[in-house]
Design a protein around this motif. Structure first.
Motif: not given
Length: 85
Positions: A5-12, A36-42, A47-48, A54-58
């Motif tokens: 999961c690409a969300a900050p502090n999520c370890t799933r 924006e909602n992820c709040r990860r500057a990196d 690009t979309p 390469h990235y996912r959200l749980c």
């Protein structure tokens, strides 16, 4: 290979959970909102297409009403069974 999961502090990760993991959308505007909602500057400079690949959200980061549960593929059985339908 597990999805993380690409969300900050999520370890799933997908191998430790039965949660769904969602790719970032390829649509530039929707993708920008996810970043924006992820709040990860990196992630802001990617690009979309890079984010989608390469990235996912749980599913924990979505309201249940936001998740559309539809069957995309179904097994109709053998060729003979399909012809009978």
């Amino acid at each position: 290979m597990p999805n993380f999961c690409a969300a900050p502090n999520c370890t799933r990760k997908s191998t430790q959970s039965d949660l769904a993991f969602f790719r970032f959308p390829r649509d530039p505007e929707r993708c920008r909102l996810w970043v924006e909602n992820c709040r990860r500057a990196d992630l802001e400079e990617k690009t979309p297409d890079q984010l989608n690949k390469h990235y996912r959200l749980c599913a924990k980061h979505f309201e249940p009403a936001m998740i559309c549960k539809t069957v995309m593929h179904c097994n109709l059985g053998s060729e003979n069974q399909r012809k009978k339908m």
